[in-house]
Scaffold this active site. Structure first.
Site, PDB file in Angstrom:
ATOM      1  N   LEU A   1      44.001  38.320  57.942  1.00  0.00           N
ATOM      2  CA  LEU A   1      44.645  37.662  56.811  1.00  0.00           C
ATOM      3  C   LEU A   1      46.142  37.457  57.051  1.00  0.00           C
ATOM      4  O   LEU A   1      46.694  36.387  56.780  1.00  0.00           O
ATOM      5  CB  LEU A   1      44.427  38.487  55.528  1.00  0.00           C
ATOM      6  CG  LEU A   1      44.919  37.798  54.259  1.00  0.00           C
ATOM      7  CD1 LEU A   1      44.014  36.632  53.892  1.00  0.00           C
ATOM      8  CD2 LEU A   1      44.992  38.781  53.102  1.00  0.00           C
TER       9      LEU A   1
ATOM     10  N   LYS B   1      43.899  27.648  44.918  1.00  0.00           N
ATOM     11  CA  LYS B   1      43.483  26.343  45.452  1.00  0.00           C
ATOM     12  C   LYS B   1      43.878  25.248  44.456  1.00  0.00           C
ATOM     13  O   LYS B   1      43.652  25.395  43.258  1.00  0.00           O
ATOM     14  CB  LYS B   1      41.976  26.314  45.708  1.00  0.00           C
ATOM     15  CG  LYS B   1      41.575  27.173  46.906  1.00  0.00           C
ATOM     16  CD  LYS B   1      40.095  27.029  47.178  1.00  0.00           C
ATOM     17  CE  LYS B   1      39.614  28.036  48.198  1.00  0.00           C
ATOM     18  NZ  LYS B   1      39.682  27.586  49.574  1.00  0.00           N
TER      19      LYS B   1
ATOM     20  N   THR C   1      47.938  43.997  60.944  1.00  0.00           N
ATOM     21  CA  THR C   1      47.255  43.640  62.195  1.00  0.00           C
ATOM     22  C   THR C   1      45.951  42.874  61.913  1.00  0.00           C
ATOM     23  O   THR C   1      45.298  42.408  62.830  1.00  0.00           O
ATOM     24  CB  THR C   1      46.935  44.913  63.014  1.00  0.00           C
ATOM     25  OG1 THR C   1      46.338  45.860  62.118  1.00  0.00           O
ATOM     26  CG2 THR C   1      48.189  45.499  63.633  1.00  0.00           C
TER      27      THR C   1
ATOM     28  N   ASP D   1      50.055  55.522  58.136  1.00  0.00           N
ATOM     29  CA  ASP D   1      48.714  55.916  57.715  1.00  0.00           C
ATOM     30  C   ASP D   1      48.754  55.945  56.169  1.00  0.00           C
ATOM     31  O   ASP D   1      49.611  56.613  55.585  1.00  0.00           O
ATOM     32  CB  ASP D   1      48.441  57.318  58.290  1.00  0.00           C
ATOM     33  CG  ASP D   1      47.109  57.873  57.864  1.00  0.00           C
ATOM     34  OD1 ASP D   1      46.524  57.334  56.902  1.00  0.00           O
ATOM     35  OD2 ASP D   1      46.653  58.850  58.490  1.00  0.00           O
TER      36      ASP D   1
ATOM     37  N   LYS E   1      29.840  22.273  54.743  1.00  0.00           N
ATOM     38  CA  LYS E   1      30.876  23.109  54.121  1.00  0.00           C
ATOM     39  C   LYS E   1      31.385  22.350  52.913  1.00  0.00           C
ATOM     40  O   LYS E   1      31.858  21.215  53.041  1.00  0.00           O
ATOM     41  CB  LYS E   1      31.991  23.304  55.143  1.00  0.00           C
ATOM     42  CG  LYS E   1      33.102  24.178  54.658  1.00  0.00           C
ATOM     43  CD  LYS E   1      34.142  24.379  55.749  1.00  0.00           C
ATOM     44  CE  LYS E   1      35.247  25.264  55.180  1.00  0.00           C
ATOM     45  NZ  LYS E   1      36.488  25.109  55.827  1.00  0.00           N
TER      46      LYS E   1
ATOM     47  N   HIS F   1      35.105  34.620  43.294  1.00  0.00           N
ATOM     48  CA  HIS F   1      35.457  33.193  43.311  1.00  0.00           C
ATOM     49  C   HIS F   1      34.623  32.385  42.327  1.00  0.00           C
ATOM     50  O   HIS F   1      35.143  31.554  41.582  1.00  0.00           O
ATOM     51  CB  HIS F   1      35.261  32.611  44.719  1.00  0.00           C
ATOM     52  CG  HIS F   1      35.963  33.393  45.801  1.00  0.00           C
ATOM     53  ND1 HIS F   1      37.181  33.980  45.614  1.00  0.00           N
ATOM     54  CD2 HIS F   1      35.607  33.674  47.081  1.00  0.00           C
ATOM     55  CE1 HIS F   1      37.558  34.596  46.728  1.00  0.00           C
ATOM     56  NE2 HIS F   1      36.610  34.426  47.631  1.00  0.00           N
TER      57      HIS F   1
ATOM     58  N   LYS G   1      25.980  31.035  53.555  1.00  0.00           N
ATOM     59  CA  LYS G   1      26.627  30.951  54.861  1.00  0.00           C
ATOM     60  C   LYS G   1      25.670  30.325  55.871  1.00  0.00           C
ATOM     61  O   LYS G   1      24.458  30.368  55.686  1.00  0.00           O
ATOM     62  CB  LYS G   1      27.038  32.347  55.338  1.00  0.00           C
ATOM     63  CG  LYS G   1      28.080  32.977  54.413  1.00  0.00           C
ATOM     64  CD  LYS G   1      28.827  34.095  55.099  1.00  0.00           C
ATOM     65  CE  LYS G   1      29.912  34.646  54.204  1.00  0.00           C
ATOM     66  NZ  LYS G   1      31.079  33.780  54.048  1.00  0.00           N
TER      67      LYS G   1
ATOM     68  N   ARG H   1      48.105  50.827  60.955  1.00  0.00           N
ATOM     69  CA  ARG H   1      47.933  52.129  61.602  1.00  0.00           C
ATOM     70  C   ARG H   1      48.149  52.101  63.116  1.00  0.00           C
ATOM     71  O   ARG H   1      48.468  53.098  63.725  1.00  0.00           O
ATOM     72  CB  ARG H   1      46.525  52.671  61.305  1.00  0.00           C
ATOM     73  CG  ARG H   1      46.499  53.495  60.050  1.00  0.00           C
ATOM     74  CD  ARG H   1      45.131  53.955  59.721  1.00  0.00           C
ATOM     75  NE  ARG H   1      44.231  52.822  59.471  1.00  0.00           N
ATOM     76  CZ  ARG H   1      43.013  52.945  58.969  1.00  0.00           C
ATOM     77  NH1 ARG H   1      42.534  54.139  58.704  1.00  0.00           N
ATOM     78  NH2 ARG H   1      42.263  51.899  58.753  1.00  0.00           N
TER      79      ARG H   1
HETATM   80  C1  BG6 Z   1      36.264  35.078  51.051  1.00  0.00           C
HETATM   81  C2  BG6 Z   1      34.915  35.624  51.406  1.00  0.00           C
HETATM   82  O1  BG6 Z   1      36.771  35.732  49.924  1.00  0.00           O
HETATM   83  O2  BG6 Z   1      36.148  33.691  50.775  1.00  0.00           O
HETATM   84  C3  BG6 Z   1      34.335  34.879  52.584  1.00  0.00           C
HETATM   85  O3  BG6 Z   1      35.029  36.993  51.730  1.00  0.00           O
HETATM   86  C4  BG6 Z   1      34.313  33.387  52.324  1.00  0.00           C
HETATM   87  O4  BG6 Z   1      33.037  35.346  52.905  1.00  0.00           O
HETATM   88  C5  BG6 Z   1      35.676  32.917  51.857  1.00  0.00           C
HETATM   89  O5  BG6 Z   1      33.943  32.729  53.509  1.00  0.00           O
HETATM   90  C6  BG6 Z   1      35.655  31.473  51.407  1.00  0.00           C
HETATM   91  O6  BG6 Z   1      36.957  31.050  51.216  1.00  0.00           O
HETATM   92  P1  BG6 Z   1      37.344  29.545  51.462  1.00  0.00           P
HETATM   93  O7  BG6 Z   1      38.790  29.469  51.103  1.00  0.00           O
HETATM   94  O8  BG6 Z   1      37.086  29.248  52.906  1.00  0.00           O
HETATM   95  O9  BG6 Z   1      36.460  28.740  50.573  1.00  0.00           O
END
Ligand code: BG6
Length: 464
Positions: A18, A182, A15, A83, A328, A240, A323, A46
């Site tokens: 992701l 990626k 739910t 659960d 971006k 990452h 953030k 759940r």
């Molecule tokens: C996630 C983080 O793992 O990666 C986020 O929890 C972040 O906070 C995101 O925004 C970034 O992923 P991408 O693919 O948009 O660069």
């Protein structure tokens, strides 16, 4: 082991965002491309919901949908309420899966995706094993994927790893860091090790510094409950960014697959140290849903790291992530050392940069110095550019498509091994952010103004 291209895909935490944003659309694409011939999705969570309501949400995230493929996917999709701590629920899940596999004539290959918070990993793994859902006894495979974050510090990651290790063979465990799916991150090792012109220069003799940047022009969205407990260091740097850094810094593996690649990344992580760290928080963060009043969670970080080995001694790795900034972008800049100047008047103003663009634009560019037109021996910097997204506008796979495809193929090199995840936690756990200053910055800016002094002190000019 059978290589049938059909499987049961169990999404635990179905739910959540992701599943709807990434996982179900990725499965749809794999079905459309024929990577899998048949798949039964079993959504598990759940709440009392229907699979149709989840599919309806997921559908909104698929462009130019092929109705026939979508119909095929929906026809064999199911939901099971569960659960994570309740063994009886897992018994019911097992019965349901066995029933579905018979009804849909599937070969019994199973992919379990734990799209849940890490606090459920232990219970879910133990219970999956107890009811025999992951036993790999006969001619079929069963693999378990764990979405990040994997724990929230070294101690919790070790605890989860130990619990998993007791019930599953590591060869069936796939820890997800979606950056490894990626396209341009997957290309880092290839770029380095398939080009004779790069590898001989890839060391402290020729590289001056490395910058790894992930700027975001949006805030924490609806994830306050999660983010406020983590902050950017645990949310981005631990996973990452350290993964990208390992790929940039590792020694050549024997092959770019399987354990060879992960063995080399592990060696890097053992030598990585955060030498200096700077933190920020966007204005208004405290008013976000799920965030505690007076929270000190950082939404911005800049750091200088070192890789203390022979190849990288003396080369700073600068990383930055934030953030609610003005843009971006995910990008890696490799700055080469300046050349000796031959004519004082015409020295190049900057040295060569190799840039790996991950998103939103993707590709590589190489800045080299060249002769200016009609200016004698004056030098100007020109760009040699490969625009990946121009060539592959429509067909570049989404990270989660790559990850699912590789998990189905049983290729673990794009997943994080137990030792890797623990070493990465060790790197960030060494830093105590409790007493550090967290500087405010306006939404839509380039970060806290105090970053300028930090950058000056660390001798870093961020490449724009
Ligand atoms: C996630 C983080 O793992 O990666 C986020 O929890 C972040 O906070 C995101 O925004 C970034 O992923 P991408 O693919 O948009 O660069």
């Amino acid at each position: 082991m059978n290589n049938d291209k059909n499987l049961t895909f169990v999404i635990m935490g179905a739910t959540g965002d992701l599943a709807k944003l990434k996982l179900i659309p990725a499965v749809y694409t794999l079905l459309k491309l024929g990577t899998v011939s048949k798949v039964s999705i079993v959504g598990v969570a759940r709440s009392e919901v229907t699979i149709q309501s989840i599919l309806d949400e997921a559908r909104k995230n698929i462009k130019n949908i092929d109705e026939a493929v979508w119909f095929k996917l929906c026809q064999s999709a199911y939901y099971q309420k569960l659960d994570f701590a309740n063994l009886d629920d897992f018994e019911s899940l097992r019965n349901k899966i066995v029933e579905i596999e018979q009804k849909e004539n599937l070969s019994g290959n199973r992919l379990f995706y734990l799209a849940t918070l890490p606090e459920h990993f232990e219970a879910a793994s133990v219970n999956l094993a107890k009811v025999g859902l992951v036993d790999s006894k006969d001619d079929k495979w069963e693999r378990v994927l764990y979405e990040k974050p994997f724990g929230n510090d070294l101690a919790s990651a070790i605890k989860i790893n130990k619990a998993i290790d007791k019930v599953f063979d590591e060869k069936n465990v796939y820890r997800v860091d979606h950056y490894l799916g990626k396209e341009l991150v997957g290309n880092i090792a290839l770029l380095r090790f398939t080009n004779r012109i790069l590898e001989p220069l890839w060391n402290n003799q020729h590289i001056d510094s490395v910058q790894i940047i992930r700027d975001e022009d949006f805030g924490i969205k609806n994830r306050g409950n999660y983010f406020d407990k983590y902050g950017a260091v645990k949310d981005m740097l631990q996973n990452h960014i350290l993964q990208m850094l390992s790929l940039v810094a590792m020694e050549s593996p024997k092959f770019l697959s399987g354990e060879y690649l992960r063995d080399q990344k592990v060696k890097v992580l053992k030598d990585v140290k955060i030498k200096d760290l700077f933190l920020g928080q966007y204005e208004g963060y405290e008013n976000e849903k799920g965030v505690a009043q007076g929270s000190r969670a950082e939404t911005f970080l800049a750091a200088r790291l070192e890789v203390n080995n022979k190849r990288w001694k003396g080369v700073p790795f600068f990383v930055r992530s934030g953030k609610n900034l003005n843009k971006k972008e995910a990008v890696i800049h490799i700055r080469f050392k300046p050349v000796d100047c031959l004519l004082a008047k015409t020295c190049p103003s900057d040295s060569n940069y190799l840039t790996i663009r991950i998103e939103p634009e993707s590709g590589f560019s190489f800045e080299i110095n060249s002769k200016s037109l009609r200016k004698g021996f004056e030098v100007e910097t020109v760009d040699m550019e490969y625009c990946h997204h121009c060539d592959h506008k429509e067909n570049t796979p989404e990270a989660y498509e790559v990850l699912l495809e590789q998990a189905i193929a049983g290729e673990q090199s794009v997943f994080v091994r137990n030792d890797e995840v623990e070493l990465a936690w060790k790197v960030v756990d060494k830093i105590d952010t409790k007493n550090m200053e967290v500087y405010k910055y306006p939404v839509g800016s380039t970060g806290p103004k105090e970053l300028a002094d930090w950058s000056k002190k660390n001798n870093i000019v961020w490449k724009s």
